[in-house]
Design a protein around this motif. Structure first.
Motif, short mmCIF file in Angstrom:
data_model
loop_
_atom_site.label_atom_id
_atom_site.label_comp_id
_atom_site.label_asym_id
_atom_site.label_seq_id
_atom_site.Cartn_x
_atom_site.Cartn_y
_atom_site.Cartn_z
N ALA A 16 7.63 -41.72 -27.83
CA ALA A 16 7.91 -42.98 -27.14
C ALA A 16 9.35 -43.40 -27.36
O ALA A 16 10.03 -43.85 -26.42
N LEU A 17 9.85 -43.26 -28.58
CA LEU A 17 11.25 -43.60 -28.87
C LEU A 17 12.20 -42.75 -28.04
O LEU A 17 13.17 -43.27 -27.45
N ALA A 18 11.93 -41.45 -27.97
CA ALA A 18 12.81 -40.55 -27.22
C ALA A 18 12.79 -40.88 -25.73
O ALA A 18 13.83 -40.87 -25.06
N LEU A 19 11.60 -41.17 -25.22
CA LEU A 19 11.47 -41.50 -23.79
C LEU A 19 12.21 -42.79 -23.46
O LEU A 19 12.95 -42.87 -22.46
N LEU A 20 12.03 -43.81 -24.30
CA LEU A 20 12.69 -45.09 -24.05
C LEU A 20 14.20 -44.97 -24.19
O LEU A 20 14.96 -45.62 -23.47
#
Length: 216
Positions: A135-139
Protein backbone atom coordinates in the motif's frame (compact mmCIF):
# COMPACT_ATOMS: atom_id res chain seq x y z
CA UNK A 1 -16.50 -11.33 -14.10
CA UNK A 2 -18.92 -8.42 -13.86
CA UNK A 3 -18.13 -5.73 -11.33
CA UNK A 4 -20.56 -5.68 -8.44
CA UNK A 5 -22.62 -2.51 -8.38
CA UNK A 6 -22.31 -0.24 -5.36
CA UNK A 7 -24.28 2.68 -3.99
CA UNK A 8 -22.40 5.48 -2.28
CA UNK A 9 -23.96 7.35 0.64
CA UNK A 10 -22.66 10.84 1.30
CA UNK A 11 -23.78 12.03 4.73
CA UNK A 12 -21.50 15.07 4.68
CA UNK A 13 -20.18 16.56 1.46
CA UNK A 14 -20.96 19.22 -1.10
CA UNK A 15 -24.36 17.64 -1.75
CA UNK A 16 -25.40 14.84 0.64
CA UNK A 17 -27.27 11.99 -1.00
CA UNK A 18 -26.93 8.58 -2.62
CA UNK A 19 -24.71 8.20 -5.70
CA UNK A 20 -24.44 5.30 -8.11
CA UNK A 21 -20.80 5.70 -9.16
CA UNK A 22 -17.57 6.31 -7.29
CA UNK A 23 -16.72 9.25 -9.54
CA UNK A 24 -20.03 10.93 -8.67
CA UNK A 25 -19.39 10.33 -4.96
CA UNK A 26 -15.80 11.56 -5.23
CA UNK A 27 -16.98 14.82 -6.75
CA UNK A 28 -18.97 15.47 -3.56
CA UNK A 29 -16.27 14.57 -1.01
CA UNK A 30 -12.86 15.20 -2.57
CA UNK A 31 -11.26 18.15 -0.82
CA UNK A 32 -14.30 18.60 1.43
CA UNK A 33 -13.17 18.82 5.06
CA UNK A 34 -14.70 16.19 7.33
CA UNK A 35 -16.51 14.40 4.51
CA UNK A 36 -18.52 11.35 5.58
CA UNK A 37 -19.34 8.69 3.03
CA UNK A 38 -19.44 4.92 2.52
CA UNK A 39 -20.34 2.30 -0.11
CA UNK A 40 -23.23 -0.17 0.18
CA UNK A 41 -24.07 -3.21 -1.95
CA UNK A 42 -27.77 -2.41 -2.48
CA UNK A 43 -29.87 0.73 -2.87
CA UNK A 44 -32.13 -0.39 -0.01
CA UNK A 45 -29.19 -0.56 2.40
CA UNK A 46 -27.91 2.78 1.16
CA UNK A 47 -31.31 4.39 1.73
CA UNK A 48 -31.52 2.97 5.26
CA UNK A 49 -27.99 4.16 6.01
CA UNK A 50 -28.63 7.65 4.61
CA UNK A 51 -31.54 8.04 7.02
CA UNK A 52 -29.27 6.98 9.88
CA UNK A 53 -25.98 8.10 11.40
CA UNK A 54 -22.60 7.70 9.69
CA UNK A 55 -21.09 6.61 13.02
CA UNK A 56 -23.26 3.47 13.00
CA UNK A 57 -21.75 2.29 9.72
CA UNK A 58 -18.14 3.41 9.45
CA UNK A 59 -15.78 0.49 9.92
CA UNK A 60 -18.43 -2.12 9.16
CA UNK A 61 -17.89 -4.33 6.12
CA UNK A 62 -20.06 -3.98 3.00
CA UNK A 63 -22.40 -1.52 4.68
CA UNK A 64 -24.06 -4.15 6.89
CA UNK A 65 -25.16 -2.76 10.20
CA UNK A 66 -23.87 -4.77 13.16
CA UNK A 67 -23.97 -4.32 16.89
CA UNK A 68 -21.47 -1.65 17.85
CA UNK A 69 -18.65 -2.69 20.10
CA UNK A 70 -19.32 -2.13 23.76
CA UNK A 71 -16.78 0.32 25.10
CA UNK A 72 -16.65 3.07 27.67
CA UNK A 73 -17.40 6.57 26.41
CA UNK A 74 -14.01 7.88 27.41
CA UNK A 75 -12.20 5.34 25.25
CA UNK A 76 -14.47 6.08 22.29
CA UNK A 77 -13.98 9.81 22.63
CA UNK A 78 -10.20 9.52 22.90
CA UNK A 79 -9.97 7.30 19.82
CA UNK A 80 -12.36 9.32 17.69
CA UNK A 81 -13.62 7.99 14.35
CA UNK A 82 -11.76 6.38 11.44
CA UNK A 83 -10.51 8.61 8.65
CA UNK A 84 -12.68 8.00 5.59
CA UNK A 85 -10.06 8.95 2.99
CA UNK A 86 -7.62 6.33 4.22
CA UNK A 87 -6.73 2.74 3.37
CA UNK A 88 -7.06 -0.40 5.44
CA UNK A 89 -5.20 -3.70 5.09
CA UNK A 90 -5.88 -7.13 6.52
CA UNK A 91 -4.72 -10.72 6.18
CA UNK A 92 -6.59 -13.99 6.51
CA UNK A 93 -4.88 -17.25 7.47
CA UNK A 94 -6.36 -20.76 7.74
CA UNK A 95 -4.22 -21.75 10.70
CA UNK A 96 -1.18 -19.79 11.73
CA UNK A 97 0.87 -20.73 9.78
CA UNK A 98 -1.54 -21.81 7.08
CA UNK A 99 -2.96 -20.79 3.72
CA UNK A 100 -2.78 -16.99 3.74
CA UNK A 101 -3.97 -14.05 1.64
CA UNK A 102 -4.08 -10.30 2.16
CA UNK A 103 -5.78 -7.26 0.72
CA UNK A 104 -6.25 -3.50 0.89
CA UNK A 105 -9.47 -1.45 0.66
CA UNK A 106 -10.35 2.22 0.71
CA UNK A 107 -12.03 2.95 4.07
CA UNK A 108 -14.68 5.37 2.86
CA UNK A 109 -15.81 3.52 -0.25
CA UNK A 110 -15.00 -0.13 0.61
CA UNK A 111 -13.42 -0.43 -2.87
CA UNK A 112 -10.78 -3.16 -2.99
CA UNK A 113 -7.41 -1.76 -4.08
CA UNK A 114 -5.45 -5.01 -4.31
CA UNK A 115 -5.70 -8.65 -3.25
CA UNK A 116 -2.77 -11.11 -3.13
CA UNK A 117 -2.84 -14.84 -2.56
CA UNK A 118 -3.72 -17.33 -1.42
CA UNK A 119 -0.20 -18.48 -0.57
CA UNK A 120 0.21 -22.13 0.53
CA UNK A 121 1.76 -21.25 3.89
CA UNK A 122 2.09 -17.98 5.75
CA UNK A 123 1.06 -16.05 8.86
CA UNK A 124 -1.30 -13.18 9.57
CA UNK A 125 1.54 -10.85 10.55
CA UNK A 126 3.49 -11.57 7.36
CA UNK A 127 0.37 -10.85 5.33
CA UNK A 128 -0.27 -7.58 7.17
CA UNK A 129 3.38 -6.54 6.79
CA UNK A 130 3.37 -7.19 3.04
CA UNK A 131 0.01 -5.47 2.61
CA UNK A 132 1.18 -2.32 4.40
CA UNK A 133 4.35 -2.10 2.31
CA UNK A 134 2.47 -2.73 -0.94
CA UNK A 135 0.00 0.00 0.00
CA UNK A 136 2.84 2.40 0.83
CA UNK A 137 4.56 1.71 -2.49
CA UNK A 138 1.33 2.13 -4.45
CA UNK A 139 0.45 5.41 -2.74
CA UNK A 140 3.97 6.71 -3.26
CA UNK A 141 3.66 6.08 -7.02
CA UNK A 142 0.41 8.05 -6.96
CA UNK A 143 1.97 10.87 -4.94
CA UNK A 144 -0.51 10.36 -2.10
CA UNK A 145 0.02 10.47 1.65
CA UNK A 146 -3.24 8.92 2.89
CA UNK A 147 -3.06 7.11 6.23
CA UNK A 148 -3.00 3.31 6.32
CA UNK A 149 -4.83 1.26 8.96
CA UNK A 150 -3.84 -2.20 10.17
CA UNK A 151 -5.12 -4.16 13.15
CA UNK A 152 -1.69 -5.75 13.67
CA UNK A 153 0.60 -3.84 16.02
CA UNK A 154 3.32 -6.39 15.20
CA UNK A 155 3.17 -5.73 11.46
CA UNK A 156 3.17 -1.96 11.96
CA UNK A 157 6.29 -2.28 14.11
CA UNK A 158 7.99 -4.49 11.53
CA UNK A 159 7.32 -1.87 8.86
CA UNK A 160 8.68 0.91 11.04
CA UNK A 161 11.75 -1.24 11.81
CA UNK A 162 12.08 -2.02 8.08
CA UNK A 163 12.42 -5.69 8.93
CA UNK A 164 9.99 -8.62 8.97
CA UNK A 165 10.90 -10.52 12.13
CA UNK A 166 8.99 -13.69 11.31
CA UNK A 167 10.03 -17.09 12.64
CA UNK A 168 8.32 -18.90 9.77
CA UNK A 169 10.78 -21.34 8.23
CA UNK A 170 11.80 -21.02 4.60
CA UNK A 171 10.60 -24.05 2.65
CA UNK A 172 9.44 -24.68 -0.92
CA UNK A 173 5.96 -23.64 0.27
CA UNK A 174 7.19 -20.30 1.63
CA UNK A 175 9.73 -19.39 -1.08
CA UNK A 176 7.38 -16.96 -2.83
CA UNK A 177 6.54 -15.21 0.45
CA UNK A 178 10.21 -14.91 1.38
CA UNK A 179 10.92 -13.33 -2.00
CA UNK A 180 8.10 -10.81 -1.37
CA UNK A 181 9.45 -10.12 2.12
CA UNK A 182 12.93 -9.43 0.72
CA UNK A 183 11.47 -7.03 -1.87
CA UNK A 184 9.39 -5.29 0.82
CA UNK A 185 12.38 -4.85 3.12
CA UNK A 186 14.44 -3.52 0.21
CA UNK A 187 11.69 -1.00 -0.61
CA UNK A 188 11.56 0.16 3.01
CA UNK A 189 15.34 0.53 3.10
CA UNK A 190 15.44 2.65 -0.04
CA UNK A 191 12.31 4.75 0.32
CA UNK A 192 10.80 7.21 2.77
CA UNK A 193 7.10 7.77 3.26
CA UNK A 194 4.93 10.31 5.06
CA UNK A 195 1.81 8.17 5.35
CA UNK A 196 0.71 7.56 8.92
CA UNK A 197 0.45 3.91 9.95
CA UNK A 198 -2.47 3.69 12.37
CA UNK A 199 -3.68 0.82 14.54
CA UNK A 200 -7.32 0.03 13.74
CA UNK A 201 -9.33 0.17 17.00
CA UNK A 202 -11.46 -2.94 16.56
CA UNK A 203 -13.12 -2.72 19.99
CA UNK A 204 -14.43 0.75 19.19
CA UNK A 205 -15.00 0.67 15.41
CA UNK A 206 -15.76 -2.99 14.70
CA UNK A 207 -13.84 -5.15 12.24
CA UNK A 208 -11.40 -3.41 9.93
CA UNK A 209 -12.93 -2.68 6.47
CA UNK A 210 -10.40 -5.02 4.78
CA UNK A 211 -11.48 -7.94 7.00
CA UNK A 212 -12.22 -11.14 5.05
CA UNK A 213 -15.31 -11.85 7.18
CA UNK A 214 -14.34 -15.36 8.20
CA UNK A 215 -14.56 -15.04 11.98
CA UNK A 216 -17.18 -16.86 13.98
Amino acid sequence: MATKRKYYVVWKGRQPGIYETWDACLAQVSGFGGAKYKAFPTRAEAQTAFRGDYADYVGQNSGHRVKRAQTDEGKSASVGRPIADAYAVDAACSGNPGVMEYRCVHVGSDDEIFHRGPFPEGTNNIGEFLAIVQALALLQKQGRENPIYSDSRVAIKWVKDRHCRTTLKRTPKTDELYDLIARAEDWLTNNRYKNRLIKWETKVWGEIPADFGRKG
